[in-house]
Design an enzyme around this catalytic site. Structure first.
Site, PDB file in Angstrom:
ATOM      1  N   ARG A  50      -6.749 -15.279  -8.847  1.00 40.40           N
ATOM      2  CA  ARG A  50      -7.085 -15.029  -7.435  1.00 40.40           C
ATOM      3  C   ARG A  50      -6.298 -15.986  -6.537  1.00 40.40           C
ATOM      4  NH1 ARG A  50     -11.138 -17.636  -5.818  1.00 40.40           N
ATOM      5  NH2 ARG A  50     -12.527 -17.064  -7.515  1.00 40.40           N
ATOM      6  N   TYR A 102      -4.246   1.454  15.351  1.00 42.03           N
ATOM      7  CA  TYR A 102      -4.738   2.185  14.180  1.00 42.03           C
ATOM      8  C   TYR A 102      -6.269   2.222  14.192  1.00 42.03           C
ATOM      9  CZ  TYR A 102      -5.993   3.040   9.316  1.00 42.03           C
ATOM     10  OH  TYR A 102      -6.581   3.536   8.180  1.00 42.03           O
ATOM     11  N   ASP A 174       0.973  -6.758  14.497  1.00 41.92           N
ATOM     12  CA  ASP A 174       0.967  -5.781  13.409  1.00 41.92           C
ATOM     13  C   ASP A 174       2.301  -5.039  13.489  1.00 41.92           C
ATOM     14  OD1 ASP A 174       0.726  -3.543  11.807  1.00 41.92           O
ATOM     15  OD2 ASP A 174      -1.406  -3.238  12.231  1.00 41.92           O
ATOM     16  N   LYS A 199       2.979   0.989   3.771  1.00 40.74           N
ATOM     17  CA  LYS A 199       3.844   1.936   4.485  1.00 40.74           C
ATOM     18  C   LYS A 199       5.315   1.680   4.169  1.00 40.74           C
ATOM     19  CE  LYS A 199      -0.137   2.862   6.431  1.00 40.74           C
ATOM     20  NZ  LYS A 199      -1.186   3.140   5.497  1.00 40.74           N
TER      21      LYS A 199
HETATM   22  O1  P1T Z   1      -4.238   1.050   4.895  1.00 37.68           O
HETATM   23  P1  P1T Z   1      -3.983  -0.430   4.951  1.00 37.68           P
HETATM   24  O2  P1T Z   1      -2.912  -0.900   4.021  1.00 37.68           O
HETATM   25  O3  P1T Z   1      -5.239  -1.235   4.855  1.00 37.68           O
HETATM   26  O4  P1T Z   1      -3.369  -0.711   6.413  1.00 37.68           O
HETATM   27  C1  P1T Z   1      -4.095  -0.528   7.586  1.00 37.68           C
HETATM   28  C2  P1T Z   1      -3.168  -0.324   8.744  1.00 37.68           C
HETATM   29  C3  P1T Z   1      -2.909  -1.393   9.603  1.00 37.68           C
HETATM   30  N1  P1T Z   1      -2.087  -1.278  10.655  1.00 37.68           N
HETATM   31  C4  P1T Z   1      -1.463  -0.107  10.922  1.00 37.68           C
HETATM   32  C5  P1T Z   1      -0.566  -0.020  12.109  1.00 37.68           C
HETATM   33  C6  P1T Z   1      -1.673   1.009  10.112  1.00 37.68           C
HETATM   34  O5  P1T Z   1      -1.037   2.147  10.410  1.00 37.68           O
HETATM   35  C7  P1T Z   1      -2.560   0.903   9.002  1.00 37.68           C
HETATM   36  C8  P1T Z   1      -2.865   2.062   8.120  1.00 37.68           C
HETATM   37  N2  P1T Z   1      -2.583   3.298   8.681  1.00 37.68           N
HETATM   38  C9  P1T Z   1      -2.775   4.524   8.108  1.00 37.68           C
HETATM   39  C10 P1T Z   1      -3.370   4.688   6.908  1.00 37.68           C
HETATM   40  C11 P1T Z   1      -2.325   5.678   8.898  1.00 37.68           C
HETATM   41  O6  P1T Z   1      -2.182   6.792   8.355  1.00 37.68           O
HETATM   42  O7  P1T Z   1      -2.077   5.492  10.083  1.00 37.68           O
END
Ligand code: P1T
Length: 385
Positions: A50, A102, A174, A199
């Site tokens: 961890r 988001y 972000d 992404k």
């Molecule tokens: O899904 P995760 O890895 O926890 O990330 C969250 C997140 C944070 N910030 C932005 C700008 C994001 O687009 C996302 C996740 N977004 C999607 C799953 C989506 O389809 O927009």
């Protein structure tokens, strides 16, 4: 590697070290939860999975190299990374956040942290003065997302960072939609850059992971303490997949942006489309700042068909053949989504619609397929309405 590398080499070599066991060119997947010690506390830098893992360390060095930061941290998801950042603050502290973001980030602020006494102000950050007007002695964090998901608004990172720095407030960006290929927030004065590496960074829709990079040692210590104490860490296999994805980030982003530009223009010229949101258009309200801040304009596009209601939007997205109807973005394959009922469903309708997330809005994550195939696919689906 001591030489400072240019971005397109940093994706492949940035922060990477020679593998000492057998000279493996790719970082091994250290699939272990614990490490042998000679005597209590006498170990080779790794005690427990961890706290540290060598595959994770390689990824953490990679993101710090890509963002021109000093330190990197990996988390189990983008939201786990954001959760760790917000956990640095206390009840009664205040956060100013961009108002178009988001849906999951909005939910984390409003349904988790609000209940622990953290106050969140949402504001349209295209006007940096409106941010300054909300600052009080209690303001501890300014949360920026740019380009915003899904309305593609662009926030001036340099201007917001200057305001934050003048008031000694942490500015976190972000950077998921842009990736470090298109913009590097730490270079523009931000204190923290965060990614849903799920992404563009991982890039192949096969991993969920979050990454953070910072320059300040005290911030790093706080975040590393939370990373270990709260424990939302990624496994070594996911770190490996993300590292592998990062090696082609520059060429993927170049193609995402080229295809994005062709498709945005195709949609804008289409008589059945009402509105297209993409920061590369000269009439986009933040085009001037996007041009300065971003290397190119990326492959994320939102649009509303004429008539602009749910029926038309659904007809298009249900009939696409190459674009897959799915959540997420940033993979090699093209995806289409309906933010109002998918990624942004957790935002109340009246708040969501104020920022433009109407029932007719479709979001595209343009992949790296042949641009002509993508255009033909959109054309046949749009012609059905
Ligand atoms: O899904 P995760 O890895 O926890 O990330 C969250 C997140 C944070 N910030 C932005 C700008 C994001 O687009 C996302 C996740 N977004 C999607 C799953 C989506 O389809 O927009």
């Amino acid at each position: 590697m001591t030489k400072k590398l240019r971005f397109n080499s940093s994706t492949i070599h940035g922060g990477q070290e020679e593998e000492k066991g057998y000279g493996a060119v790719m970082p091994p997947i250290y699939q272990t939860s614990t490490y042998a010690q000679k005597s209590p506390g006498k170990h080779r830098g790794y005690e427990y999975g961890r706290t540290h893992n060598p595959t994770r360390s390689a990824l953490e060095r990679s993101i710090s190299a890509l963002e021109n930061g000093k330190y990197g941290l990996a988390f189990a998801s983008g939201l786990a990374a954001m959760d760790a950042i917000i956990k640095m603050f206390d009840p009664n502290d205040e956060i100013i956040s961009v108002n178009d973001l988001y849906g999951g980030s909005f939910r984390l602020f409003t349904q988790i942290f609000k209940k622990y006494g953290i106050k969140i102000h949402f504001v349209n950050m295209q006007d940096s003065e409106s941010v300054e007007a909300l600052i009080t002695k209690k303001t501890k964090l300014i949360w920026v997302e740019t380009p915003t998901n899904p309305m593609m608004n662009v926030v001036d990172i340099k201007a917001i960072s200057a305001i934050g720095n003048a008031h000694k407030i942490v500015v976190a960006v972000d950077n998921t939609f842009a990736s470090p290929y298109l913009q590097q927030p730490l270079e523009l004065g931000a204190s923290i850059v965060m990614h849903s590496a799920t992404k563009y960074l991982a890039g192949h829709s096969d991993t969920v992971l979050g990454l953070v990079a910072v320059n300040d040692a005290a911030l790093f210590e706080k975040l590393a303490f939370i990373q270990n104490s709260s424990g939302a860490v990624p496994g070594p296999m996911d770190c490996f997949l993300t590292l592998r994805g990062i090696k082609t980030l520059h060429i993927r982003m170049q193609r995402h942006s080229e295809n994005g530009s062709v498709i945005a223009k195709f949609l804008k010229d289409n008589s059945k489309i009402e509105k297209v949101y993409w920061p590369g258009f000269s009439d986009h309200p933040n085009h001037d700042i996007a041009k300065i801040q971003m290397k190119s304009f990326g492959g994320m596009i939102s649009f509303v068909p004429k008539g602009g209601d749910k029926a038309e939007a659904f007809k298009i997205i249900e009939n696409l053949k190459i674009f897959t109807l799915a959540e997420s973005l940033g993979g090699v394959e093209s995806l289409a989504g309906h933010p109002a009922s998918m990624t942004h469903a957790s935002i109340p309708k009246e708040i969501r619609e104020k920022s433009g997330v109407v029932e007719g809005l479709i979001r595209l994550s343009v992949g790296i397929e042949d641009e002509q195939d993508l255009i033909e696919d959109l054309d046949q689906a749009i012609n059905l309405i």
